[in-house]
Scaffold this motif. Sequence first.
Motif, PDB file in Angstrom:
ATOM      1  N   SER A 152       1.971   1.657   7.455  1.00 22.18           N
ATOM      2  CA  SER A 152       0.847   0.810   7.853  1.00 22.18           C
ATOM      3  C   SER A 152      -0.197   1.615   8.636  1.00 22.18           C
ATOM      4  O   SER A 152      -1.404   1.489   8.415  1.00 22.18           O
ATOM      5  N   GLN A 153       0.271   2.460   9.525  1.00 21.97           N
ATOM      6  CA  GLN A 153      -0.643   3.309  10.297  1.00 21.97           C
ATOM      7  C   GLN A 153      -1.326   4.342   9.400  1.00 21.97           C
ATOM      8  O   GLN A 153      -2.490   4.672   9.601  1.00 21.97           O
ATOM      9  N   ASN A 158      -6.255   6.514   6.966  1.00 26.13           N
ATOM     10  CA  ASN A 158      -6.703   7.204   5.734  1.00 26.13           C
ATOM     11  C   ASN A 158      -5.900   8.482   5.453  1.00 26.13           C
ATOM     12  O   ASN A 158      -6.471   9.499   5.041  1.00 26.13           O
ATOM     13  N   GLU A 159      -4.591   8.413   5.657  1.00 22.41           N
ATOM     14  CA  GLU A 159      -3.745   9.590   5.411  1.00 22.41           C
ATOM     15  C   GLU A 159      -3.362   9.729   3.942  1.00 22.41           C
ATOM     16  O   GLU A 159      -2.924  10.794   3.514  1.00 22.41           O
ATOM     17  N   TRP A 184       0.893  11.283   0.041  1.00 19.37           N
ATOM     18  CA  TRP A 184       0.830  11.024   1.487  1.00 19.37           C
ATOM     19  C   TRP A 184       1.306  12.263   2.227  1.00 19.37           C
ATOM     20  O   TRP A 184       2.467  12.636   2.127  1.00 19.37           O
ATOM     21  N   ARG A 185       0.386  12.865   2.953  1.00 22.77           N
ATOM     22  CA  ARG A 185       0.747  13.982   3.822  1.00 22.77           C
ATOM     23  C   ARG A 185       0.838  13.458   5.253  1.00 22.77           C
ATOM     24  O   ARG A 185      -0.164  13.224   5.920  1.00 22.77           O
ATOM     25  N   LEU A 214      -5.972   2.650  -2.706  1.00 20.23           N
ATOM     26  CA  LEU A 214      -5.949   3.778  -3.645  1.00 20.23           C
ATOM     27  C   LEU A 214      -6.872   3.542  -4.841  1.00 20.23           C
ATOM     28  O   LEU A 214      -7.480   4.487  -5.355  1.00 20.23           O
ATOM     29  N   LEU A 215      -6.991   2.298  -5.289  1.00 19.42           N
ATOM     30  CA  LEU A 215      -7.898   2.013  -6.404  1.00 19.42           C
ATOM     31  C   LEU A 215      -9.347   2.290  -6.016  1.00 19.42           C
ATOM     32  O   LEU A 215     -10.114   2.843  -6.811  1.00 19.42           O
ATOM     33  N   GLU A 216      -9.720   1.902  -4.808  1.00 19.82           N
ATOM     34  CA  GLU A 216     -11.098   2.173  -4.376  1.00 19.82           C
ATOM     35  C   GLU A 216     -11.353   3.671  -4.311  1.00 19.82           C
ATOM     36  O   GLU A 216     -12.424   4.156  -4.692  1.00 19.82           O
TER      37      GLU A 216
END
Length: 407
Positions: A152-153, A158-159, A184-185, A214-216
């Motif tokens: 969630s964080q 924006n990770e 995701w890093r 992710l779609l955006e």
Amino acid sequence: MSSVISELSVLVTDDSLTQRQYAKALCQDLGVNSLFDAANGMDALDVLAANAIDVVLIDLEMPIMDGVELIRSIAQKKIKTSVIILSAKDPILIASVGTMAEADGLHVVGTFQKPLLPDALECSLLRFIQDTRVTAEPKKSADIEVTALELSQALANNELTLAFQPKLTVQGLLLRGVEALARWRHPTKGLVSPALFIELAERHGMIDALTHYLLEEAFNYKRTWQQYGLRFHLAFNLSPLSLADSDMVDWLCKLTEQYGIAPAEITFEVTENALLGELASAIRTLARLRLKGFHIAIDDYGTGFANAQQLSRVPATELKIDRSLVHRASTRPQQRTILASTVDLAKNLNLTTVAEGVETEEDFKILCELGVDLVQGYYFSKPLFADDLLVWVKTGLSQMRRQHEKK
């Protein structure tokens, strides 16, 4: 799968009679025959003491003993059961309770904001069946563990980003499209496996937020590529839970208008196992997507249980053949026969064929012989971040073509 669900024993714990009846009705609709209910945590513990319960639905806000106390008691008493956590409160709070339950050693198959949706319940029960019936592999010490709260964080910070793997035509090795793959890093734990965090998102009710985010990002990249004159297709994986979102199709149509992207240049990939859940709901969403001009691909074909009859019901345009059928088929006659029959099946259903996981020249040669349309895999290119993809399109693709022309 409903016949398997019918064998489960489920306890619904909620202080609201209306909510209990609603949840029990959902269970009954899925075929659950052994149903129990409790109005608070104390009553639930009595039921658990007297009966073998597979899955407990737990509302967090209850008198006498609330959901958090019940979860802790189940863990302390080492009661063998799995839990689905429900609340009308904030999703982050619900996810954090799920993290607490897992830390206490409980098997959490879902955390959802009320109202509980039928598809979410079905996926959770199917996950329980899968998790308990499939022998788990020993966990590697190097495996990364992340929580729903961390995911969630990560969304808020924006990770998460995307990598793109090219899809090429077998004839001529022309770039037909790319598949967007989530990455995701973690700031301290490094790269987190997509299989881990996507399942985490599905389990804790965050898959819609993850999909939208992710779609955006994917559409933003596609719009940029179009401005450079690059008009290849974009493929994106949809979770089975997303197919149950009645607003998804309308939102996607607005998104294509916003970014100036033709729906015909977007392919949504769904796994064949998505067809084993609520088939009517899935087909309803897929049919609407097709009517709006989007393409539909059945992903990972060969790894699940879908058959030709089920495939014929899906408004698909593409069949993606899993690596397990492709790799080393040239040296395994039986596997080659299965691969060939799969390609023939797709052609008879007027589906474009895409072979995934192509890793060797031998794999590629047999796919050419069998008449596969498109190929994707490390033999051609690994998944690339957006800047690296542009470099590959400008230089790597032409170099690869020249190498194949010499062979």
